[in-house]
Motif scaffolding. Sequence first.
Motif, PDB file in Angstrom:
ATOM      1  N   GLN A  40      50.898  65.192 -53.105  1.00 53.88           N
ATOM      2  CA  GLN A  40      50.698  65.482 -51.681  1.00 53.88           C
ATOM      3  C   GLN A  40      50.595  64.208 -50.846  1.00 53.88           C
ATOM      4  O   GLN A  40      51.185  64.123 -49.768  1.00 53.88           O
ATOM      5  CB  GLN A  40      49.436  66.333 -51.486  1.00 53.88           C
ATOM      6  N   LEU A  41      49.863  63.226 -51.340  1.00 51.36           N
ATOM      7  CA  LEU A  41      49.727  61.970 -50.604  1.00 51.36           C
ATOM      8  C   LEU A  41      51.066  61.234 -50.525  1.00 51.36           C
ATOM      9  O   LEU A  41      51.412  60.678 -49.480  1.00 51.36           O
ATOM     10  CB  LEU A  41      48.668  61.075 -51.253  1.00 51.36           C
ATOM     11  N   THR A  43      54.052  62.575 -50.591  1.00 55.65           N
ATOM     12  CA  THR A  43      54.894  63.319 -49.643  1.00 55.65           C
ATOM     13  C   THR A  43      54.473  63.011 -48.216  1.00 55.65           C
ATOM     14  O   THR A  43      55.319  62.787 -47.342  1.00 55.65           O
ATOM     15  CB  THR A  43      54.807  64.832 -49.922  1.00 55.65           C
ATOM     16  N   ARG A  44      53.172  62.998 -47.968  1.00 55.61           N
ATOM     17  CA  ARG A  44      52.672  62.685 -46.619  1.00 55.61           C
ATOM     18  C   ARG A  44      53.101  61.283 -46.184  1.00 55.61           C
ATOM     19  O   ARG A  44      53.533  61.086 -45.048  1.00 55.61           O
ATOM     20  CB  ARG A  44      51.152  62.822 -46.580  1.00 55.61           C
ATOM     21  N   LEU A  45      53.021  60.316 -47.091  1.00 60.56           N
ATOM     22  CA  LEU A  45      53.449  58.951 -46.769  1.00 60.56           C
ATOM     23  C   LEU A  45      54.935  58.928 -46.442  1.00 60.56           C
ATOM     24  O   LEU A  45      55.351  58.292 -45.467  1.00 60.56           O
ATOM     25  CB  LEU A  45      53.149  58.016 -47.940  1.00 60.56           C
ATOM     26  N   VAL A  47      56.884  61.457 -45.373  1.00 61.75           N
ATOM     27  CA  VAL A  47      57.206  62.235 -44.170  1.00 61.75           C
ATOM     28  C   VAL A  47      56.636  61.597 -42.906  1.00 61.75           C
ATOM     29  O   VAL A  47      57.330  61.467 -41.896  1.00 61.75           O
ATOM     30  CB  VAL A  47      56.694  63.691 -44.323  1.00 61.75           C
ATOM     31  N   GLU A  48      55.369  61.205 -42.960  1.00 64.25           N
ATOM     32  CA  GLU A  48      54.703  60.692 -41.763  1.00 64.25           C
ATOM     33  C   GLU A  48      54.872  59.186 -41.585  1.00 64.25           C
ATOM     34  O   GLU A  48      54.653  58.666 -40.492  1.00 64.25           O
ATOM     35  CB  GLU A  48      53.209  61.030 -41.806  1.00 64.25           C
ATOM     36  N   ALA A  53      48.727  56.582 -47.080  1.00 60.42           N
ATOM     37  CA  ALA A  53      48.170  57.927 -46.910  1.00 60.42           C
ATOM     38  C   ALA A  53      47.004  58.028 -47.879  1.00 60.42           C
ATOM     39  O   ALA A  53      47.113  57.609 -49.033  1.00 60.42           O
ATOM     40  CB  ALA A  53      49.214  58.988 -47.230  1.00 60.42           C
ATOM     41  N   ASN A  55      43.172  60.236 -49.166  1.00 60.39           N
ATOM     42  CA  ASN A  55      42.413  61.464 -49.280  1.00 60.39           C
ATOM     43  C   ASN A  55      40.936  61.126 -49.141  1.00 60.39           C
ATOM     44  O   ASN A  55      40.455  60.211 -49.795  1.00 60.39           O
ATOM     45  CB  ASN A  55      42.653  62.094 -50.660  1.00 60.39           C
TER      46      ASN A  55
END
Length: 134
Positions: A40-41, A43-45, A47-48, A53, A55
């Motif tokens: 998840q982290l 993917t967030r890095l 995409v964003e 990124a 938690n």
Amino acid sequence: MSLDVPAELLAAAQEGEVTDEQFAECVRTSLPYAWQLVSQLSTRLLVEGGSFADNTTPPASEAERGQLLRALASDAIRGCLERYFGVRLAFQNCHRVAVFPAAEGQPGMESGAYRRFVSTREQLLNQSPELRDC
């Protein structure tokens, strides 16, 4: 025990080297919380964007906390996660995990954000009484 190693994978390791893909699958199935969090982290890095990124939400259970600690305390498991997701991992406590873009080139080429995150100062600033025994 850190990983649930299938008999076939253990036999392959006894015969010689195993692939990153084989090891990654073992990590994914053995430590699903840790795998999902890093995924998840990462993917967030991607995409964003941004420099990292992270938690800040503690794991919901001691079992999840244990998975995260085992994943990040093992050089082999941590290295596998970094290679699989193409990131550099940093870890401050039982839940403060961050992913950074993988450094280009040689070791020591980490970003300023990474160096700040792993600094003594940031470690001290990330402490609180609630996290004392985490």
